[in-house]
Structures are given as structure tokens and as C-alpha cells.
Design a protein around this motif. Sequence first.
Motif, PDB file in Angstrom:
ATOM      1  N   UNK A 107       0.334   7.359 -13.832  1.00  0.00           N
ATOM      2  CA  UNK A 107       1.381   7.017 -12.874  1.00  0.00           C
ATOM      3  C   UNK A 107       1.417   5.518 -12.593  1.00  0.00           C
ATOM      4  N   UNK A 108       0.249   4.916 -12.425  1.00  0.00           N
ATOM      5  CA  UNK A 108       0.218   3.481 -12.162  1.00  0.00           C
ATOM      6  C   UNK A 108       0.741   2.694 -13.359  1.00  0.00           C
ATOM      7  N   UNK A 109       0.428   3.141 -14.558  1.00  0.00           N
ATOM      8  CA  UNK A 109       0.945   2.489 -15.762  1.00  0.00           C
ATOM      9  C   UNK A 109       2.471   2.565 -15.805  1.00  0.00           C
ATOM     10  N   UNK A 110       3.012   3.733 -15.460  1.00  0.00           N
ATOM     11  CA  UNK A 110       4.469   3.913 -15.468  1.00  0.00           C
ATOM     12  C   UNK A 110       5.123   3.032 -14.410  1.00  0.00           C
ATOM     13  N   UNK A 111       4.557   3.025 -13.200  1.00  0.00           N
ATOM     14  CA  UNK A 111       5.114   2.231 -12.107  1.00  0.00           C
ATOM     15  C   UNK A 111       5.169   0.753 -12.490  1.00  0.00           C
ATOM     16  N   UNK A 112       4.114   0.246 -13.089  1.00  0.00           N
ATOM     17  CA  UNK A 112       4.073  -1.162 -13.471  1.00  0.00           C
ATOM     18  C   UNK A 112       5.001  -1.450 -14.646  1.00  0.00           C
ATOM     19  N   UNK A 113       5.026  -0.564 -15.624  1.00  0.00           N
ATOM     20  CA  UNK A 113       5.867  -0.774 -16.798  1.00  0.00           C
ATOM     21  C   UNK A 113       7.350  -0.770 -16.435  1.00  0.00           C
ATOM     22  N   UNK A 115       8.601  -1.407 -13.466  1.00  0.00           N
ATOM     23  CA  UNK A 115       8.912  -2.336 -12.389  1.00  0.00           C
ATOM     24  C   UNK A 115       9.359  -1.665 -11.107  1.00  0.00           C
ATOM     25  N   UNK A 116       8.711  -0.563 -10.753  1.00  0.00           N
ATOM     26  CA  UNK A 116       9.088   0.195  -9.553  1.00  0.00           C
ATOM     27  C   UNK A 116       8.331  -0.357  -8.341  1.00  0.00           C
ATOM     28  N   UNK A 117       8.825  -1.468  -7.824  1.00  0.00           N
ATOM     29  CA  UNK A 117       8.137  -2.145  -6.730  1.00  0.00           C
ATOM     30  C   UNK A 117       8.154  -1.355  -5.428  1.00  0.00           C
ATOM     31  N   UNK A 118       9.025  -0.372  -5.346  1.00  0.00           N
ATOM     32  CA  UNK A 118       9.113   0.426  -4.113  1.00  0.00           C
ATOM     33  C   UNK A 118       8.288   1.708  -4.200  1.00  0.00           C
ATOM     34  N   UNK A 119       7.399   1.779  -5.183  1.00  0.00           N
ATOM     35  CA  UNK A 119       6.573   2.980  -5.390  1.00  0.00           C
ATOM     36  C   UNK A 119       5.091   2.614  -5.311  1.00  0.00           C
ATOM     37  N   UNK A 120       4.326   3.430  -4.598  1.00  0.00           N
ATOM     38  CA  UNK A 120       2.882   3.275  -4.467  1.00  0.00           C
ATOM     39  C   UNK A 120       2.195   4.517  -5.023  1.00  0.00           C
ATOM     40  N   UNK A 228      -8.175  10.871  12.982  1.00  0.00           N
ATOM     41  CA  UNK A 228      -8.463  10.136  11.752  1.00  0.00           C
ATOM     42  C   UNK A 228      -7.909   8.723  11.812  1.00  0.00           C
ATOM     43  N   UNK A 229      -6.735   8.567  12.398  1.00  0.00           N
ATOM     44  CA  UNK A 229      -6.124   7.240  12.507  1.00  0.00           C
ATOM     45  C   UNK A 229      -6.969   6.336  13.410  1.00  0.00           C
ATOM     46  N   UNK A 230      -7.482   6.896  14.513  1.00  0.00           N
ATOM     47  CA  UNK A 230      -8.316   6.100  15.425  1.00  0.00           C
ATOM     48  C   UNK A 230      -9.604   5.678  14.751  1.00  0.00           C
ATOM     49  N   UNK A 231     -10.136   6.554  13.890  1.00  0.00           N
ATOM     50  CA  UNK A 231     -11.388   6.254  13.201  1.00  0.00           C
ATOM     51  C   UNK A 231     -11.181   5.301  12.038  1.00  0.00           C
ATOM     52  N   UNK A 232      -9.918   5.092  11.623  1.00  0.00           N
ATOM     53  CA  UNK A 232      -9.623   4.204  10.506  1.00  0.00           C
ATOM     54  C   UNK A 232     -10.147   4.737   9.194  1.00  0.00           C
ATOM     55  N   UNK A 233     -10.113   6.065   9.024  1.00  0.00           N
ATOM     56  CA  UNK A 233     -10.660   6.678   7.820  1.00  0.00           C
ATOM     57  C   UNK A 233      -9.856   6.248   6.596  1.00  0.00           C
ATOM     58  N   UNK A 234     -10.515   5.702   5.562  1.00  0.00           N
ATOM     59  CA  UNK A 234      -9.791   5.305   4.357  1.00  0.00           C
ATOM     60  C   UNK A 234      -9.450   6.506   3.508  1.00  0.00           C
ATOM     61  N   UNK A 235      -8.411   6.373   2.694  1.00  0.00           N
ATOM     62  CA  UNK A 235      -8.080   7.437   1.750  1.00  0.00           C
ATOM     63  C   UNK A 235      -9.025   7.403   0.581  1.00  0.00           C
ATOM     64  N   UNK A 236      -9.208   8.550  -0.045  1.00  0.00           N
ATOM     65  CA  UNK A 236     -10.084   8.655  -1.188  1.00  0.00           C
ATOM     66  C   UNK A 236      -9.423   7.994  -2.391  1.00  0.00           C
ATOM     67  N   UNK A 237     -10.256   7.317  -3.205  1.00  0.00           N
ATOM     68  CA  UNK A 237      -9.734   6.736  -4.440  1.00  0.00           C
ATOM     69  C   UNK A 237      -9.040   5.425  -4.161  1.00  0.00           C
ATOM     70  N   UNK A 238      -8.097   5.061  -5.029  1.00  0.00           N
ATOM     71  CA  UNK A 238      -7.441   3.768  -4.938  1.00  0.00           C
ATOM     72  C   UNK A 238      -6.008   3.928  -4.487  1.00  0.00           C
ATOM     73  N   UNK A 239      -5.547   2.875  -3.835  1.00  0.00           N
ATOM     74  CA  UNK A 239      -4.168   2.822  -3.424  1.00  0.00           C
ATOM     75  C   UNK A 239      -3.641   1.469  -3.836  1.00  0.00           C
ATOM     76  N   UNK A 240      -2.650   1.452  -4.690  1.00  0.00           N
ATOM     77  CA  UNK A 240      -2.189   0.188  -5.227  1.00  0.00           C
ATOM     78  C   UNK A 240      -0.677   0.101  -5.119  1.00  0.00           C
ATOM     79  N   UNK A 241      -0.231  -1.115  -4.894  1.00  0.00           N
ATOM     80  CA  UNK A 241       1.220  -1.360  -4.864  1.00  0.00           C
ATOM     81  C   UNK A 241       1.475  -2.636  -5.638  1.00  0.00           C
ATOM     82  N   UNK A 242       2.530  -2.603  -6.406  1.00  0.00           N
ATOM     83  CA  UNK A 242       2.965  -3.817  -7.096  1.00  0.00           C
ATOM     84  C   UNK A 242       3.615  -4.755  -6.080  1.00  0.00           C
TER      85      UNK A 242
END
Length: 242
Positions: A107-113, A115-120, A228-242
Motif C-alpha cells: 500500500x505504501x508503495x502504491x501511495x508513493x508511486x 502520488x496520493x498525498x491525501x492518503x496515509x 487511550x487518547x489521554x494516555x497518548x497510546x501510539x498505534x502499532x506499527x508504522x504510520x507514514x504520510x507523503x
Amino acid sequence: MTEEAQLPPAPQAAQAVFGERFPEVVRYAELLADAGVKRGLIGPREVPRLWERHLLNCAVLSEAVAEGVTVCDVGSGAGLPGIPLALVRPDLRITLLEPLLRRTTFLQEVVELLGLDHVTVVRGRAEEVLGSLPPVHVVTARAVAPLDRLAGWGVPLLRPYGEMLALKGDTAEEELRGARAALSKLGVVATSVLQVGEGVVDPPSTLVRVEVGESPGGVRFAAKRAKAARAGRPSRGTRRRR
């Protein structure tokens, strides 16, 4: 691309639906038919019907999505319906949520290829990112799970008065009837079955629309999300945005 999995030419309807992003959707179709098959993201038997059964079937979902909203595509897999929706709707902010690494990598490869800047792309399960992802206006899903189970994952991700749009087939009405008790517990206030894509796909795509009230997911999920929001719990894995 193997001889057994030849991608047919794009139908004329695809050019009308995708407009100026038509070259990008052709590239995406080619990736699905090649890397998507090799990586086990789609079956080789799906390649000859990629356009009608998958790409156009997902793109027409845009008919039911309001302008300028945030969307989370739960269990995005190879990017269906999230990627086709992103190609026809640059006004949306879309999160592709998927727990498997090999799929999020694709999915990340497709998003970058494309140019879907509005997709995370976010790796994780819906219940794991609850509280770490901002609530969205719309949750989408296709071929993820039966409606009652899907709602348990998707509805808590919604902001108040948001909606879940699930692409379903002939079983839509039956699934909706069987899920009513579970939906009620999740704070669902209205449901409907819609047909979209008339004149584009045959038969039209069937959507189940699930609308929530002030407390999506019910009181228990609202409290869990706030904690969870108060604790600032991070999401599992990576989160990337172009």
C-alpha cells in the motif's frame, strides 16, 4: 505478468469515472495484476475481472461519500476500496488501515508511486488504533467480515454522527437483519441499503450504510477511546504520510 493472469484493457467507463487520474488507475491495475498476485494480495483468477469487479465496483462508492470528509478504510488489504476512492476523490483525507506488514508495504508503495498525498497508510487492527487515530467521518470496508463483526471494529472509529459504508453483495439485506441487535448496542441510529454505480457497473454495487449518533461504538468504546487518547497510546506499527 503470467499468461494465466492477463489484465484486460480498461473499459470505457473507467476513463469516465477516473477522469484525469485514469493513467494512475491503469498503473494501479497493472500492479495488482503483477505484484499483487505474486505477493498473494489477490488471486490470479481475479485479474481478468479486475476492472468491473474490483476497481470500478469500489470507485462508485464515492457516490455515497460527502465532500471533504475524513475516511478510514478498515482492512484495506490491497487497497480496495481505499485506493480507487482516493483516485476519484482528491478532496478526501483517507487512512488505509491494515494489520499485515506485506500488505501495508504494498500500500505504501502504491501511495508513493501514484502520488496520493491525501492518503496515509497505518499498520494495525481497528481495536488497536482506537484512541490513537483521530475519529473519522466515514469508515469504509469491503469483504472484511460479516456486518455485525465489522461494525464492532469500524463503528468505534467514527466521530459523532459519522457513518460506516460497507460494500456487500446479495446478502446485504440478510446481514443487516441479522446484525440489528449488535448495531443497536454500538450506538447505531439508522441503517440502509444503497445501490451505487448504476450505468457504470452491472449489477450496481450494493452498500450497507450504518449511521451513528452522539456516542459511536456505545458508551464503553467512547470511554476506552478517551482513556487511550489521554494516555497518548501510539498505534502499532508504522504510520507514514507523503
